[in-house]
Design a protein around this motif. Structure first.
Motif, short mmCIF file in Angstrom:
data_model
loop_
_atom_site.label_atom_id
_atom_site.label_comp_id
_atom_site.label_asym_id
_atom_site.label_seq_id
_atom_site.Cartn_x
_atom_site.Cartn_y
_atom_site.Cartn_z
N SER A 162 1.45 7.05 0.14
CA SER A 162 2.90 7.21 0.02
C SER A 162 3.29 8.67 0.23
CB SER A 162 3.37 6.73 -1.35
OG SER A 162 3.06 5.36 -1.54
N ALA A 163 2.48 9.58 -0.31
CA ALA A 163 2.78 11.00 -0.17
C ALA A 163 2.66 11.44 1.28
CB ALA A 163 1.85 11.82 -1.05
N GLU A 164 1.64 10.92 1.99
CA GLU A 164 1.46 11.28 3.39
C GLU A 164 2.64 10.82 4.25
OE1 GLU A 164 -2.25 9.76 4.68
OE2 GLU A 164 -3.42 11.42 3.86
N VAL A 165 3.08 9.59 4.00
CA VAL A 165 4.22 9.08 4.75
C VAL A 165 5.47 9.89 4.40
CG1 VAL A 165 5.73 7.10 5.12
CG2 VAL A 165 3.26 6.78 5.01
N GLY A 166 5.65 10.21 3.12
CA GLY A 166 6.80 11.01 2.71
C GLY A 166 6.80 12.37 3.35
N ALA A 167 5.65 13.01 3.42
CA ALA A 167 5.56 14.33 4.04
C ALA A 167 5.87 14.24 5.53
CB ALA A 167 4.16 14.92 3.83
N THR A 168 5.44 13.16 6.16
CA THR A 168 5.74 12.96 7.58
C THR A 168 7.24 12.80 7.80
OG1 THR A 168 3.59 11.94 7.94
CG2 THR A 168 5.28 11.55 9.61
N ILE A 185 0.82 -1.20 0.00
CA ILE A 185 0.00 0.00 0.00
C ILE A 185 0.86 1.26 0.00
CG2 ILE A 185 -1.67 1.30 1.39
CD1 ILE A 185 -2.78 -1.47 2.24
N VAL A 186 1.96 1.23 0.72
CA VAL A 186 2.88 2.36 0.74
C VAL A 186 4.10 2.01 -0.11
CG1 VAL A 186 4.36 3.82 2.16
CG2 VAL A 186 2.13 3.11 3.03
N ASP A 187 4.41 2.84 -1.09
CA ASP A 187 5.62 2.68 -1.88
C ASP A 187 6.73 3.46 -1.18
OD1 ASP A 187 7.72 3.20 -3.80
OD2 ASP A 187 6.37 2.43 -5.33
N TRP A 188 7.62 2.73 -0.53
CA TRP A 188 8.63 3.38 0.29
C TRP A 188 9.65 4.15 -0.54
CZ3 TRP A 188 6.94 3.85 4.88
CH2 TRP A 188 6.12 2.86 5.44
N ASP A 189 9.91 3.73 -1.76
CA ASP A 189 10.80 4.50 -2.64
C ASP A 189 10.19 5.86 -2.94
OD1 ASP A 189 12.71 2.49 -2.74
OD2 ASP A 189 11.80 1.54 -4.50
N TRP A 200 18.68 11.15 5.89
CA TRP A 200 17.98 10.50 7.00
C TRP A 200 16.63 9.97 6.53
CZ3 TRP A 200 13.19 11.30 9.12
CH2 TRP A 200 12.90 10.56 10.26
N ALA A 201 15.91 10.77 5.75
CA ALA A 201 14.58 10.35 5.27
C ALA A 201 14.68 9.08 4.44
CB ALA A 201 13.94 11.48 4.47
N ALA A 202 15.69 9.01 3.55
CA ALA A 202 15.85 7.83 2.71
C ALA A 202 16.17 6.60 3.56
CB ALA A 202 16.96 8.07 1.69
N ALA A 203 17.06 6.77 4.54
CA ALA A 203 17.42 5.64 5.41
C ALA A 203 16.22 5.20 6.24
CB ALA A 203 18.59 6.04 6.32
N SER A 204 15.43 6.15 6.70
CA SER A 204 14.26 5.81 7.52
C SER A 204 13.19 5.11 6.70
CB SER A 204 13.70 7.08 8.16
OG SER A 204 14.62 7.60 9.09
N ALA A 205 13.04 5.51 5.44
CA ALA A 205 12.08 4.82 4.57
C ALA A 205 12.50 3.37 4.36
CB ALA A 205 11.97 5.54 3.23
N ARG A 206 13.80 3.15 4.21
CA ARG A 206 14.30 1.77 4.06
C ARG A 206 14.03 0.99 5.34
NH1 ARG A 206 18.68 4.50 1.56
NH2 ARG A 206 19.92 4.35 3.47
N SER A 207 14.22 1.64 6.47
CA SER A 207 13.98 0.97 7.75
C SER A 207 12.50 0.62 7.92
CB SER A 207 14.44 1.87 8.90
OG SER A 207 14.19 1.28 10.15
N MET A 208 11.63 1.55 7.53
CA MET A 208 10.20 1.29 7.62
C MET A 208 9.79 0.16 6.69
SD MET A 208 8.57 5.14 7.92
CE MET A 208 6.91 4.59 8.31
N ARG A 209 10.40 0.10 5.52
CA ARG A 209 10.11 -0.99 4.60
C ARG A 209 10.47 -2.33 5.25
NH1 ARG A 209 10.69 -0.99 -1.17
NH2 ARG A 209 12.13 0.78 -1.01
N ALA A 210 11.65 -2.38 5.88
CA ALA A 210 12.09 -3.61 6.54
C ALA A 210 11.17 -3.97 7.70
CB ALA A 210 13.53 -3.46 7.02
#
Length: 367
Positions: free
Chosen positions: A119-125, A14-18, A87-97
């Protein structure tokens, strides 16, 4: 008729972490400006502080690695100094894992537009959080880069607080290296948290009556879970956050149990960083006083206060206080070694009720 996820090839979540990471990187403000020489010195200073923080953390906590290995700066964590988009990119990878396999697009599908919004909401957060985070130990990150230090945020904070930079950087690194030590002492803990989070998210997805509700509910919960797992008020509870609007009572209980573990981790790290003597961090008392005032004030603007409440960040601040109070009370009752019993296994972790009532945890675990 809206295009739904079922009409497209399977395997998606549902969320595209990339996408979330890309959005976060574009939305995140760059932070304070400084000459190149000052920034290079900042990066070198943070790496040095991360190394020097290990010995006092080991001495204060009296903890050791579960596998018996000798812990040094090079074996406890891999330090990576990053900017806000990094940091945001690393955190998105962590959330994916952390959520992998728990957020599949359901067979009945969801509108594609809703997936994009999630995906946009999570990215904005993540973009917002990237301006707040000083450091983070990521148990799901690569071993050579699992301790992240966000250079622009450290620089901005120490400027605003008017603290001694060398002391503040070491103090921050002590907090993050305590987290690294917690995971070394309890290597089962990362998987325990991941399993609890995945179960909660699967239950949330399955309980949505309308497929169109799934992305919004999951996005809200993913943000709240992330805030809890990276870091409630006992007594008067903070204003409702997004998570309160999407969880059932049983899901709320599960979320609170995860929050109790994180209160332990954050409070334990806060106690460790404050226990360091002035011989190591000469201005530690001044730093704590100013930092606590900064935490309690949050932001001065109305928008910032609203965002903190919506994202559950006020509850996060309560988490630090409650967790630290728990650790101090247990230390007073059974000493530092008695506190360290929490790392023995999942059964010795405190519940949400025990965080608020440390004596009950001591009675259950120590008799």
């Amino acid at each position: 008729m809206p295009v739904t996820g079922a009409a497209r090839p399977g395997g998606r979540e549902i969320v595209d972490w990339d996408d979330a990471a890309l959005i976060a990187g574009r939305l995140a403000s760059p932070g304070p400006v400084a000459p190149r020489e000052e920034l290079e010195s900042l990066v070198a200073s943070l790496r040095d502080a991360a190394g020097r923080a290990v010995e006092p953390v080991l001495e204060i906590t009296r903890m050791s690695a579960a596998d018996g290995r000798s812990l040094t700066a090079s074996t406890l964590s891999g330090v990576l100094v990053v900017d806000r988009p990094g940091w945001a990119a690393a955190s998105a990878r962590s959330m994916r894992a952390m959520t992998e396999g728990a957020l599949p697009v359901p067979p009945r599908g969801v509108p594609l537009a809703a997936e994009l919004v999630a995906s946009a909401e999570v990215g904005a957060t993540l973009a917002l959080l990237s301006t707040k985070i000083l450091g983070q130990f990521d148990p799901f990150g690569p071993p050579d880069a699992n301790l992240l230090l966000v250079a622009p945020n450290v620089l901005q904070t120490e400027r605003e607080m008017r603290v001694r930079p060398a002391d503040f950087r070491l103090w921050v690194c002590m907090h993050e290296q305590t987290h690294a030590l917690q995971l070394a002492a309890a290597p089962w803990l990362a998987e325990h948290l991941r399993a609890r989070t995945q179960t909660l998210l699967r239950d949330l997805t399955a309980s949505a009556a309308d497929p169109r509700q799934v992305p919004a509910r999951v996005a809200g919960t993913a943000r709240a879970v992330y805030s809890a797992v990276r870091g409630t008020e006992t007594g008067a509870r903070p204003a409702p956050s997004l998570v309160d609007s999407v969880l059932t009572p049983s899901q709320r209980q599960a979320f609170d149990e995860v929050g109790a573990v994180m209160a332990l981790l954050e409070g334990h790290a806060d106690v460790a960083m404050d226990a360091v003597g002035t011989s190591v961090v000469p201005t530690v008392r001044s730093i704590r006083r100013k930092f606590s005032a900064r935490r309690s004030e949050g932001g001065t603007g109305t928008l910032d206060r609203v965002l903190r409440r919506l994202l559950g960040m006020d509850a996060k601040m309560a988490q630090y206080r409650d967790g630290a109070a728990f650790v101090r009370a247990v230390t007073e009752a059974v000493g530092t070694d008695g506190v360290n019993a929490v790392w023995s296994g999942p059964e010795t972790l405190p519940s949400a009720r025990e965080i608020a009532d440390p004596v009950s945890w001591v009675r259950r675990v120590h008799g």
